[in-house]
Structure formats: structure tokens, C-alpha cells
Scaffold this motif. Sequence first.
Motif, PDB file in Angstrom:
ATOM      1  N   ARG A  19       0.817  -1.217   0.000  1.00  0.00           N
ATOM      2  CA  ARG A  19       0.000   0.000   0.000  1.00  0.00           C
ATOM      3  C   ARG A  19       0.848   1.262   0.000  1.00  0.00           C
ATOM      4  O   ARG A  19       0.344   2.356  -0.267  1.00  0.00           O
ATOM      5  CB  ARG A  19      -0.950  -0.018   1.200  1.00  0.00           C
ATOM      6  N   ALA A  20       2.132   1.122   0.319  1.00  0.00           N
ATOM      7  CA  ALA A  20       3.020   2.292   0.283  1.00  0.00           C
ATOM      8  C   ALA A  20       3.721   2.436  -1.056  1.00  0.00           C
ATOM      9  O   ALA A  20       4.384   3.445  -1.302  1.00  0.00           O
ATOM     10  CB  ALA A  20       4.065   2.201   1.397  1.00  0.00           C
ATOM     11  N   ALA A  21       3.607   1.438  -1.919  1.00  0.00           N
ATOM     12  CA  ALA A  21       4.288   1.503  -3.216  1.00  0.00           C
ATOM     13  C   ALA A  21       3.599   2.511  -4.119  1.00  0.00           C
ATOM     14  O   ALA A  21       2.384   2.703  -4.062  1.00  0.00           O
ATOM     15  CB  ALA A  21       4.312   0.135  -3.877  1.00  0.00           C
ATOM     16  N   GLN A  22       4.375   3.160  -4.960  1.00  0.00           N
ATOM     17  CA  GLN A  22       3.822   4.125  -5.909  1.00  0.00           C
ATOM     18  C   GLN A  22       2.903   3.401  -6.885  1.00  0.00           C
ATOM     19  O   GLN A  22       3.196   2.291  -7.326  1.00  0.00           O
ATOM     20  CB  GLN A  22       4.958   4.804  -6.668  1.00  0.00           C
ATOM     21  N   SER A  32       7.611   1.791  -7.413  1.00  0.00           N
ATOM     22  CA  SER A  32       6.432   0.952  -7.599  1.00  0.00           C
ATOM     23  C   SER A  32       6.755  -0.513  -7.309  1.00  0.00           C
ATOM     24  O   SER A  32       5.985  -1.408  -7.641  1.00  0.00           O
ATOM     25  CB  SER A  32       5.871   1.098  -9.016  1.00  0.00           C
ATOM     26  N   GLY A  33       7.876  -0.742  -6.654  1.00  0.00           N
ATOM     27  CA  GLY A  33       8.290  -2.097  -6.324  1.00  0.00           C
ATOM     28  C   GLY A  33       8.366  -2.333  -4.826  1.00  0.00           C
ATOM     29  O   GLY A  33       8.293  -1.404  -4.019  1.00  0.00           O
ATOM     30  N   ILE A  34       8.515  -3.595  -4.454  1.00  0.00           N
ATOM     31  CA  ILE A  34       8.752  -3.999  -3.072  1.00  0.00           C
ATOM     32  C   ILE A  34      10.159  -4.565  -2.991  1.00  0.00           C
ATOM     33  O   ILE A  34      10.526  -5.450  -3.773  1.00  0.00           O
ATOM     34  CB  ILE A  34       7.734  -5.052  -2.598  1.00  0.00           C
ATOM     35  N   LYS A  35      10.931  -4.031  -2.042  1.00  0.00           N
ATOM     36  CA  LYS A  35      12.286  -4.548  -1.853  1.00  0.00           C
ATOM     37  C   LYS A  35      12.247  -5.727  -0.876  1.00  0.00           C
ATOM     38  O   LYS A  35      11.724  -5.612   0.233  1.00  0.00           O
ATOM     39  CB  LYS A  35      13.215  -3.464  -1.317  1.00  0.00           C
ATOM     40  N   PHE A  36      12.792  -6.858  -1.328  1.00  0.00           N
ATOM     41  CA  PHE A  36      12.911  -8.053  -0.492  1.00  0.00           C
ATOM     42  C   PHE A  36      14.362  -8.191  -0.049  1.00  0.00           C
ATOM     43  O   PHE A  36      15.281  -8.077  -0.871  1.00  0.00           O
ATOM     44  CB  PHE A  36      12.529  -9.308  -1.275  1.00  0.00           C
ATOM     45  N   VAL A  37      14.552  -8.458   1.230  1.00  0.00           N
ATOM     46  CA  VAL A  37      15.870  -8.807   1.749  1.00  0.00           C
ATOM     47  C   VAL A  37      15.707 -10.077   2.570  1.00  0.00           C
ATOM     48  O   VAL A  37      14.981 -10.088   3.574  1.00  0.00           O
ATOM     49  CB  VAL A  37      16.469  -7.690   2.627  1.00  0.00           C
ATOM     50  N   VAL A  38      16.336 -11.146   2.128  1.00  0.00           N
ATOM     51  CA  VAL A  38      16.233 -12.426   2.823  1.00  0.00           C
ATOM     52  C   VAL A  38      17.530 -12.695   3.580  1.00  0.00           C
ATOM     53  O   VAL A  38      18.621 -12.629   3.007  1.00  0.00           O
ATOM     54  CB  VAL A  38      15.948 -13.576   1.825  1.00  0.00           C
ATOM     55  N   ASP A  39      17.366 -12.953   4.875  1.00  0.00           N
ATOM     56  CA  ASP A  39      18.508 -13.281   5.727  1.00  0.00           C
ATOM     57  C   ASP A  39      18.102 -14.476   6.594  1.00  0.00           C
ATOM     58  O   ASP A  39      17.326 -14.321   7.537  1.00  0.00           O
ATOM     59  CB  ASP A  39      18.879 -12.082   6.594  1.00  0.00           C
ATOM     60  N   GLY A  40      18.588 -15.634   6.242  1.00  0.00           N
ATOM     61  CA  GLY A  40      18.177 -16.844   6.938  1.00  0.00           C
ATOM     62  C   GLY A  40      16.715 -17.130   6.664  1.00  0.00           C
ATOM     63  O   GLY A  40      16.283 -17.164   5.498  1.00  0.00           O
ATOM     64  N   ASN A  41      15.934 -17.318   7.721  1.00  0.00           N
ATOM     65  CA  ASN A  41      14.512 -17.605   7.565  1.00  0.00           C
ATOM     66  C   ASN A  41      13.640 -16.376   7.817  1.00  0.00           C
ATOM     67  O   ASN A  41      12.464 -16.497   8.169  1.00  0.00           O
ATOM     68  CB  ASN A  41      14.092 -18.731   8.516  1.00  0.00           C
ATOM     69  N   LEU A  42      14.215 -15.204   7.637  1.00  0.00           N
ATOM     70  CA  LEU A  42      13.470 -13.959   7.804  1.00  0.00           C
ATOM     71  C   LEU A  42      13.587 -13.111   6.545  1.00  0.00           C
ATOM     72  O   LEU A  42      14.693 -12.853   6.057  1.00  0.00           O
ATOM     73  CB  LEU A  42      13.998 -13.176   9.002  1.00  0.00           C
ATOM     74  N   ASP A  61      10.912 -19.903   4.547  1.00  0.00           N
ATOM     75  CA  ASP A  61      11.878 -21.006   4.461  1.00  0.00           C
ATOM     76  C   ASP A  61      12.998 -20.506   3.547  1.00  0.00           C
ATOM     77  O   ASP A  61      12.946 -20.645   2.327  1.00  0.00           O
ATOM     78  CB  ASP A  61      11.194 -22.249   3.885  1.00  0.00           C
ATOM     79  N   GLY A  62      13.989 -19.872   4.177  1.00  0.00           N
ATOM     80  CA  GLY A  62      15.059 -19.266   3.395  1.00  0.00           C
ATOM     81  C   GLY A  62      16.012 -20.294   2.806  1.00  0.00           C
ATOM     82  O   GLY A  62      16.500 -21.166   3.520  1.00  0.00           O
ATOM     83  N   LYS A  63      16.258 -20.198   1.525  1.00  0.00           N
ATOM     84  CA  LYS A  63      17.165 -21.110   0.830  1.00  0.00           C
ATOM     85  C   LYS A  63      18.475 -20.427   0.443  1.00  0.00           C
ATOM     86  O   LYS A  63      19.518 -21.069   0.370  1.00  0.00           O
ATOM     87  CB  LYS A  63      16.480 -21.654  -0.435  1.00  0.00           C
ATOM     88  N   GLU A  64      18.396 -19.132   0.160  1.00  0.00           N
ATOM     89  CA  GLU A  64      19.600 -18.383  -0.229  1.00  0.00           C
ATOM     90  C   GLU A  64      19.405 -16.910   0.115  1.00  0.00           C
ATOM     91  O   GLU A  64      18.404 -16.302  -0.289  1.00  0.00           O
ATOM     92  CB  GLU A  64      19.852 -18.551  -1.731  1.00  0.00           C
ATOM     93  N   ASN A  65      20.329 -16.365   0.889  1.00  0.00           N
ATOM     94  CA  ASN A  65      20.236 -14.946   1.247  1.00  0.00           C
ATOM     95  C   ASN A  65      20.406 -14.066   0.014  1.00  0.00           C
ATOM     96  O   ASN A  65      21.058 -14.456  -0.967  1.00  0.00           O
ATOM     97  CB  ASN A  65      21.296 -14.581   2.280  1.00  0.00           C
ATOM     98  N   GLY A  66      19.814 -12.879   0.086  1.00  0.00           N
ATOM     99  CA  GLY A  66      19.950 -11.951  -1.038  1.00  0.00           C
ATOM    100  C   GLY A  66      18.856 -10.916  -1.001  1.00  0.00           C
ATOM    101  O   GLY A  66      18.092 -10.813  -0.025  1.00  0.00           O
ATOM    102  N   SER A  67      18.751 -10.137  -2.058  1.00  0.00           N
ATOM    103  CA  SER A  67      17.761  -9.064  -2.110  1.00  0.00           C
ATOM    104  C   SER A  67      17.368  -8.791  -3.554  1.00  0.00           C
ATOM    105  O   SER A  67      18.065  -9.176  -4.503  1.00  0.00           O
ATOM    106  CB  SER A  67      18.312  -7.792  -1.460  1.00  0.00           C
ATOM    107  N   GLY A  68      16.251  -8.085  -3.705  1.00  0.00           N
ATOM    108  CA  GLY A  68      15.768  -7.707  -5.027  1.00  0.00           C
ATOM    109  C   GLY A  68      14.521  -6.854  -4.911  1.00  0.00           C
ATOM    110  O   GLY A  68      13.833  -6.876  -3.880  1.00  0.00           O
ATOM    111  N   VAL A  69      14.243  -6.077  -5.948  1.00  0.00           N
ATOM    112  CA  VAL A  69      13.067  -5.207  -5.970  1.00  0.00           C
ATOM    113  C   VAL A  69      12.121  -5.708  -7.055  1.00  0.00           C
ATOM    114  O   VAL A  69      12.433  -5.636  -8.251  1.00  0.00           O
ATOM    115  CB  VAL A  69      13.444  -3.732  -6.231  1.00  0.00           C
ATOM    116  N   ILE A  70      10.959  -6.209  -6.625  1.00  0.00           N
ATOM    117  CA  ILE A  70       9.987  -6.823  -7.532  1.00  0.00           C
ATOM    118  C   ILE A  70       8.777  -5.903  -7.657  1.00  0.00           C
ATOM    119  O   ILE A  70       8.317  -5.346  -6.647  1.00  0.00           O
ATOM    120  CB  ILE A  70       9.554  -8.206  -7.005  1.00  0.00           C
TER     121      ILE A  70
END
Length: 367
Positions: A19-22, A32-42, A61-70
Motif C-alpha cells: 500500500r506504500a508503493a507508488q 512501484s516495487g517492493i524490496k525483499f531482503v532475505v537473511d536466513g529464515n526472515l 523457508d530461506g534457501k539463499e540470502n539476497g535481495s531484489g526489488v519486484i
Amino acid sequence: MRFLAERDYLVKTLALVGRAAQARGVGSSTRSGIKFVVDGNLATLTATDIDTTIITTMEVDGKENGSGVIPSRLMTDIARSMPEGSVSVVVEDDKAIIEAGRTHFEVQIYPLETFPPTPDITGDEVELPAKSLSEAISQVVRSASDDEVRPVLTGVLLSANETSLRLVATDSYRLAIRDLTDTKAISSGTQVLVPAKALHEVDRMAESQGEDSIFLYMDGLHARFRIGNTSLTTQLINDSFPSYEQLIPKEFIQTIKVEKSVILEAIKRMRLLVRDATTSVRLTTDDGGLELAVITSEVGKAVERMDGDIEGEATSTSFNPQYLADGIEAVIESEVMIRVPEKGKPALISGVSDDNYRYVLMPVRVS
């Protein structure tokens, strides 16, 4: 980045932060995206339109740490369309891969480095009762304007004295005031102007999170509301709220007490004949009780009488039906009190036994 999450949990979390995305169509940008940051299982999800930022976390269920804007809207629509069960989200190179069962999507993502930074707010955290603050927000935000031409009227004033916090909003046609007694969120004498849209989101967050407390941080530029694992940060409106105390009527020629549900249902029926903003509902009192009426030359006429406790002179006053319903609906009690001053002056709506909430409504001039 790679993680698994249950579809319904993922959809709920995406809807909250998104709801905060443009809005899509404003421009193809990371806003207009959501930034995801995965660290372990969070997983930490962030969305912002610059003015407002929402951040929340979810267990995955974290499989690989990382980030991205979808892209926010597309990601939410895809997740919602998936079959029940686990959804896989993978970010690699310039795309996100979203899979569930036999369904496979590949979506172009936004550059991570262009995602706006989160405002850094320092200061003491203040704990507020979630139920009372949420109730107060829902009562006043409906009176704020949505016309960006006058930004000061799109905000809600938060002001404090030694013992209470007051919320005030107006669009120049009505004025809503709610006092939270025995509550201090800001220093006595301090006033800040918070965008009504942001407070509306805080109200929705409080309802969905079910927490007992809302924690508030403020500096001179921003306010941050934290509820459970979710926070909303908004820019404050840098302007002076209009002087309003003199607009609150003090003298009345009539007092009407009526059941809230009865008059709201009557207004709802009257509005069936309302076709535009120029059509008003007329509120008339006499020895026989209270009457509501809508008369239009194009559609017809509707009249409804109801019982009420009437004191003072007989009156006849016209109001915008939506504004009248808004003020009455915001009263928490089962019985509402409408105090009417002399002709042409605004009415005052409140509960019968508690005036912590007051709603000032201008009458409509009818030729």
C-alpha cells in the motif's frame, strides 16, 4: 535470493506493505516495487512512494540470502493467483522467478541500487494504546481533505498539553476533534501535522496486527509508527494548521438526542434520491419529533420521521448527507447528540455522555 512461503501468508504480507508503493502508471521506477531482503529464515519487505514507507518482516523457508526489488502490484497479483500451498520466489540476474505447483512466472525486476533509502529517525520511542489511537484516527481522518491544492488540509493535527493528546482534521466544510485523555505522545505544547493518508494506513495496520500498543518516534521531519513487526514512516507536513478553536460553537438553541443506528439508517434511505453534491438532507424538529427529508425536482421526494429527545426551539437545517452521516457514524456511543445554534451557524455532533469526540458541521444554504 531464494525462499519459500505459504501463499496466503505471502499475499497478506504483500498487500500490507504494497500500500506504500507508488501506483502503477505513475512511472516505471523502483518506487512501484517492493524490496525483499532475505537473511536466513526472515524476509524483510519494504515499499515506499517517498512520502510514506512501510517495512514489515515475515518468516520464510530461506534457501539463499539476497535481495531484489519486484514490481509490487504484479507480484501481489501473481501470488494471489497461485494454487494453495508453498510459493517459491527466486531473484537471479535481472528477473524474479515465481513458482507454485506447475505454474511458473518470470518477472523483470528493478535495479536494487535505485531503491530509495529509508528515512533515519532518531529519538525517544513513545508507547500509545493501539485501540484508543486507532479509534481516534478513524474518527478524524474522514474530515481531512484529499485536495492536494491545499496540503495543510490533507493532514491531521496532533497537539498535546500536560494530560492529553488531541487529533484535529478539517476540509473547511466540517471539523473533527478527538481528545485522548491521559495520553502523551509528544511534548506539551508541541503540534505536528501528519498526512491523513498515512494515519489511515496506521489505522488499518492496527486492525490487522491486533497489537495492544503502537510505538511512535518523531523528529522534526518524520513520524514513524511501529505496530508489532511492521512500521510506517511518513513525512510531516511543513505548514501551520488553521486556527480552529473559534469555529467550535458554544451556544445552541436546540439539542437533539437520537439513536445512532436509527438516524443512520434514515440518512441511508434519504440518500437514494441524492444524485449530486448539491442535494442536501433537511433536518427538521417540532413537538412530534425529528424529520429528515430530501426533495429534488429531478427525482422526487423522501421523508422519514423518527422519535428523539428534543429540547429547545423548533428548527429546520440542511446538511450535506454524506458529511452528516460521517459525523454521526464516528460517534462511539449508541445515542448521538446534535446541538443546533442559530440559523446559518455550524452544528455540533457528539456522544450524549462523552464529548471527547466532537464534529462541527457547516449547514448547506438552500434557496
